[in-house]
Write a protein that holds these residues in place. Structure first.
Motif, short mmCIF file in Angstrom:
data_model
loop_
_atom_site.label_atom_id
_atom_site.label_comp_id
_atom_site.label_asym_id
_atom_site.label_seq_id
_atom_site.Cartn_x
_atom_site.Cartn_y
_atom_site.Cartn_z
N TYR A 54 0.80 -1.22 0.00
CA TYR A 54 0.00 0.00 0.00
C TYR A 54 0.83 1.27 0.00
N LEU A 55 2.08 1.16 0.45
CA LEU A 55 2.89 2.36 0.55
C LEU A 55 3.96 2.38 -0.54
N PRO A 56 4.23 3.54 -1.10
CA PRO A 56 5.26 3.62 -2.15
C PRO A 56 6.66 3.68 -1.57
N ILE A 57 6.96 2.76 -0.67
CA ILE A 57 8.28 2.74 -0.04
C ILE A 57 8.90 1.38 -0.29
N GLU A 58 10.21 1.38 -0.46
CA GLU A 58 10.88 0.11 -0.71
C GLU A 58 10.81 -0.81 0.51
N GLU A 59 10.86 -2.09 0.26
CA GLU A 59 10.71 -3.07 1.34
C GLU A 59 11.79 -2.92 2.41
N VAL A 60 13.02 -2.68 1.94
CA VAL A 60 14.14 -2.55 2.87
C VAL A 60 13.93 -1.37 3.80
N THR A 61 13.46 -0.28 3.24
CA THR A 61 13.21 0.92 4.03
C THR A 61 12.10 0.64 5.05
N LEU A 62 11.08 -0.06 4.58
CA LEU A 62 9.96 -0.37 5.47
C LEU A 62 10.41 -1.20 6.66
N ALA A 63 11.30 -2.17 6.37
CA ALA A 63 11.78 -3.04 7.43
C ALA A 63 12.50 -2.24 8.51
N SER A 64 13.21 -1.19 8.06
CA SER A 64 13.89 -0.35 9.06
C SER A 64 12.88 0.53 9.76
N LEU A 65 11.86 0.92 9.00
CA LEU A 65 10.86 1.82 9.60
C LEU A 65 10.09 1.16 10.73
N ARG A 66 10.01 -0.16 10.73
CA ARG A 66 9.22 -0.79 11.78
C ARG A 66 9.83 -0.56 13.16
N MET A 67 11.17 -0.43 13.18
CA MET A 67 11.79 -0.12 14.47
C MET A 67 11.40 1.28 14.92
N VAL A 68 11.31 2.19 13.92
CA VAL A 68 10.88 3.55 14.24
C VAL A 68 9.46 3.50 14.80
N ALA A 69 8.62 2.66 14.17
CA ALA A 69 7.23 2.57 14.62
C ALA A 69 7.16 2.07 16.07
N ILE A 70 7.98 1.07 16.40
CA ILE A 70 7.96 0.55 17.76
C ILE A 70 8.48 1.60 18.74
N GLY A 71 9.51 2.33 18.31
CA GLY A 71 10.03 3.42 19.13
C GLY A 71 8.94 4.45 19.42
N LEU A 72 8.20 4.80 18.38
CA LEU A 72 7.11 5.77 18.55
C LEU A 72 6.06 5.24 19.53
N LEU A 73 5.78 3.97 19.39
CA LEU A 73 4.78 3.35 20.26
C LEU A 73 5.21 3.46 21.73
N ILE A 74 6.52 3.24 21.97
CA ILE A 74 7.02 3.36 23.35
C ILE A 74 6.85 4.79 23.84
N VAL A 75 7.21 5.76 22.98
CA VAL A 75 7.11 7.16 23.38
C VAL A 75 5.66 7.53 23.69
N VAL A 76 4.76 7.11 22.81
CA VAL A 76 3.34 7.41 23.01
C VAL A 76 2.85 6.78 24.32
N ALA A 77 3.26 5.53 24.55
CA ALA A 77 2.84 4.85 25.78
C ALA A 77 3.36 5.59 27.01
N MET A 78 4.63 6.02 26.94
CA MET A 78 5.24 6.72 28.08
C MET A 78 4.53 8.04 28.36
N LEU A 79 4.11 8.72 27.27
CA LEU A 79 3.51 10.04 27.43
C LEU A 79 2.05 9.96 27.85
N PHE A 80 1.30 9.09 27.20
CA PHE A 80 -0.16 9.16 27.37
C PHE A 80 -0.75 8.03 28.21
#
Lengths: 307, 264
Positions: A265-291
Motif C-alpha cells: 500500500y505504501l510507495p516505499i521500498e521493502e528494505v526501508t519499510l523493514a527499518s521503519l518498523r523499528m521507528v514505529a515501535i520506538g514511537l509506540l514506546i514514546v506514546v505509551a510513556m507520554l499518554f
C-alpha cells in the motif's frame, strides 16, 4: 505464504515473545529490575537447548529443561557481582552481560559441536523439531503452536501464582527501594537473585521454543535490539500486570510484522519499510510513556478479604 | 537490652556520632532528643545496620551487632521506622501490613506451589492482626487504598502499624507522631504504652514533641554534637542547664519547656 500459515507463524511468535515479556515483567514490572540484557536469556536458552539436542542427541524435552536451567543459572550468577549496583548502573551491567553472551557464541564455534561452516558467525542449522515426523508440513505449525501455547500458559500460571503470593509482596516492596524490605528483615539481595533465576529460566524457555521452531540460530539474532522489543511489550502492555505483558507481546508482534503488508500500500521500498518498523515501535514506546504511563492494562490492586 | 559503647561515625569532616555511649533497659520507653544534626537519625541508622560505624560496639540483648546486613539485624528483633516514611506507593495499606511478618512460608518460591493451604492459613492469621492494628492506627477505612495516596501523617501511622506487625523486641521509632493530628497522637501514646505492657517490648524513640516525651518516656537521653549530654527522667531533663543551653535558640527552648506560643 498462505494467510493461514502466516497467522500460525505470527501466533507462534506472539506466544514466544509473550513468554519473554512475562519474564521481563516479573523482573522489571514487579521487582523494579531494569534488565537491559533480557536477550541473553533468550540466546542462552536457544543455544543450550540446541547443544543438548543436536550435540548430545537428547530428546527435545531435555533440551527445553537444559535451556531453562542454563539461562536461570546465568540470571542467578550475574546478580551476584551486580548486587550492589544502583538501578541505572545495573541496567548497563545487564546490557553488557548480554553482549558478552552473544559474543561468546560468535567466537566460540566449538560449543555447538564444531564442523565446517558451523557455529560462530555461521550459526547452527538442522536443529530438530520435536515430533516432526508425525505431522505433515502443513499441520506441523499447528502442533508447534500448541506446544508454545502450553508453555505460555504454564509460564503465565507460575508467574501469576508467584506475583500474587507473599513472595510477590516482597518483590513489589523491593521495587520501591531496598530500605523498607531490609528494615522488615527481608533478604533483598536473595530475592533479587531468585527473581533473576526465575526470569532467566522462562527467558530460556522462550529461546528453546524459538530455536526448535526455526531450526536455525545464529548470534546476530540476539542483538540488544531484541531486548528493547521485549521492553516495548512490557511498557505498552502494562507493567506489573501479567495479562498486560501478554497483550503487549501481541500488539508489538502485529506492529513488527505489519510491514509485510504495508509494502503493497505504501510507495516505499521493502528494505526501508523493514527499518521503519523499528521507528514505529520506538514511537509506540514514546506514546505509551507520554499518554498511558501504566500501559494498556494497569497494575491490578491486590485486595484481601477476611472470612 | 541495647548497649551502645563509644560509637564513632563521621561523614567526611563531620563527626555525627562522637564516642556515644548509653544503654536502654529492657521493657522501657526511652526518648531520644537533641537539636537538629545532633546525630539521632544517624544513631538509628547505625544501630539498624544501614550505616556502618567507624568504631565502637553495639549490643542487642547481649549480642554484638557487627558488620551484618540490616535485614539480619531486623531478624534479630530490631524493628525501625524511618524519619521520612518508606511507603511503597503501589501497594495497598493492607498489603503493607501483610508484608511485615517475618519468616512467612509464602515468601519461599517452592512453598508457593507446595504449601498453598499453609500459606492461606498464614495469610488469614496475618489478616486478623492486621485488622487489629489498622483499628489502632485508624487506617481501617483506608485498608484497600494505595499507600502512595495517604497523607504524610497517615504514612507515619502506616509505618508504625507495619513495624508492629513484624513483632520486634526492640523498637526504634523515628518521629512517629510528626504530622499526625493531636487527638490521634494521644491514642498512639496509649497504644505505645499498652504495647510495652502487653508484649514487653523495648522502645527507643526520637521525638520533638516534648508533650509526647513527658507522657510516655521513662527516661530521656539528650544528644548534642553526637554525644550524650544528659540522661534522666523527663522532668529532670527539662530542668537540666546543659540541655537548655543546647537548645538555646529561643524557639527550641520554648519547645522544650512546653511553651508552645500557639498552644497557649
Amino acid at each position: 505464504m498462505g494467510l493461514v500459515n502466516f497467522l500460525v507463524y505470527l501466533a507462534i511468535m506472539m506466544g514466544i515473545y509473550a513468554i519473554l515479556s512475562l519474564s521481563l515483567n516479573l523482573q522489571y514490572g514487579f521487582t523494579g529490575l531494569a534488565n537491559f540484557g533480557q536477550v541473553a536469556f533468550f540466546c542462552l536458552g536457544a543455544y543450550a537447548s540446541t547443544i543438548v539436542v543436536l550435540v548430545f542427541k537428547m530428546p527435545f524435552i531435555l533440551g527445553l529443561l537444559g535451556g531453562m536451567v542454563v539461562a536461570g543459572l546465568f540470571g542467578y550468577v550475574i546478580s551476584i557481582p551486580t548486587a550492589n549496583l544502583k538501578e541505572d548502573y545495573w541496567a548497563i551491567a545487564t546490557l553488557a552481560a548480554a553482549e558478552i553472551v552473544r559474543i561468546f557464541f560468535l567466537n566460540e564455534d566449538w560449543v555447538v559441536g564444531g564442523g565446517p561452516y558451523q557455529g560462530g558467525s555461521f550459526g547452527i542449522g538442522g536443529i530438530p523439531q520435536p515430533l516432526r515426523s508425525l505431522f505433515s508440513a502443513y499441520t506441523y505449525p499447528f502442533f508447534y503452536l500448541a506446544i508454545v501455547l502450553v508453555c505460555l500458559l504454564a509460564t503465565y500460571l507460575i508467574i501469576s501464582a508467584l506475583t500474587r503470593s507473599p513472595f510477590g509482596r516482597v518483590i513489589k516492596s523491593i521495587r520501591a527501594g531496598d530500605n523498607l524490605p531490609q528494615a522488615l528483615g527481608k533478604d533483598v539481595k536473595g530475592f533479587r537473585m531468585r527473581v533473576m533465576a526465575i526470569g532467566g529460566s522462562f527467558g530460556g524457555l522462550a529461546g528453546c521454543l524459538w530455536a526448535h521452531y526455526h531450526g536455525f540460530i545464529s548470534p546476530n539474532q540476539f542483538l540488544p535490539l531484541e531486548t528493547f522489543i521485549i521492553w516495548a511489550m512490557v511498557i505498552v502492555g502494562g507493567k506489573a500486570n501479567n495479562r498486560g505483558a501478554i497483550l503487549g507481546a501481541v500488539i508489538i508482534m502485529v506492529f513488527y510484522n505489519s510491514t509485510r503488508f504495508l509494502k503493497d500500500y505504501l510507495p516505499i521500498e521493502e528494505v526501508t519499510l523493514a527499518s521503519l518498523r523499528m521507528v514505529a515501535i520506538g514511537l509506540l514506546i514514546v506514546v505509551a510513556m507520554l499518554f498511558m504511563k501504566e500501559g494498556l492494562i494497569k497494575e491490578k490492586k491486590t485486595l484481601y478479604y477476611s472470612e | 537490652m541495647l548497649n551502645v559503647e563509644s560509637v564513632y561515625k563521621s561523614f567526611g569532616g563531620i563527626l555525627a556520632l562522637n564516642g556515644l555511649t548509653f544503654s536502654v533497659e529492657s521493657n522501657s520507653i526511652t526518648g531520644l532528643i537533641g537539636p537538629n544534626g545532633s546525630g539521632k537519625s544517624t544513631l538509628f541508622n547505625v544501630i539498624s545496620g544501614f550505616y556502618g560505624k567507624d568504631s565502637g560496639e553495639i549490643y542487642v540483648r547481649g549480642e554484638k551487632i557487627e558488620g551484618i546486613e540490616p535485614y539480619r539485624i531486623a531478624m534479630l528483633g530490631v524493628g525501625r521506622t524511618f524519619q521520612i516514611s518508606e511507603v511503597p506507593e503501589k501497594m495497598t495499606v493492607l498489603e503493607n501490613l501483610l508484608l511485615a511478618p517475618k519468616r512467612q512460608i509464602g515468601e519461599g518460591i517452592l512453598n508457593v506451589f507446595l504449601h498453598p493451604l499453609k500459606i492461606r492459613r498464614e495469610n488469614e492469621q496475618s489478616l486478623k492482626s492486621a485488622y487489629e492494628i489498622l483499628e489502632l492506627v485508624q487506617l481501617y477505612d483506608l485498608r484497600n487504598e494505595y499507600a502512595g495516596n495517604l497523607s504524610g501523617g497517615q504514612k507515619k501511622l502506616l509505618s508504625l502499624g507495619r513495624i508492629l506487625m513484624s513483632d520486634p523486641i526492640l523498637l526504634l521509632l523515628d518521629e512517629p507522631t510528626a504530622g499526625v493530628n493531636p487527638t490521634l497522637v494521644k491514642d498512639l501514646i496509649i497504644a505505645i504504652k499498652n504495647l510495652r505492657a502487653e508484649k514487653g517490648q523495648t522502645i527507643l524513640l526520637v521525638e520533638h514533641n516534648m508533650k509526647v516525651i513527658s507522657e510516655i518516656c521513662d527516661r530521656v537521653i539528650v544528644l548534642n554534637f553526637g554525644k550524650k549530654i544528659a540522661e534522666g527522667t523527663p522532668e529532670e531533663i527539662q530542668k537540666n542547664e546543659e540541655v537548655l543551653e543546647a537548645y538555646l535558640s529561643g524557639s527550641s527552648k520554648r519547645e522544650l519547656l512546653h511553651e508552645d506560643s500557639r498552644g497557649q
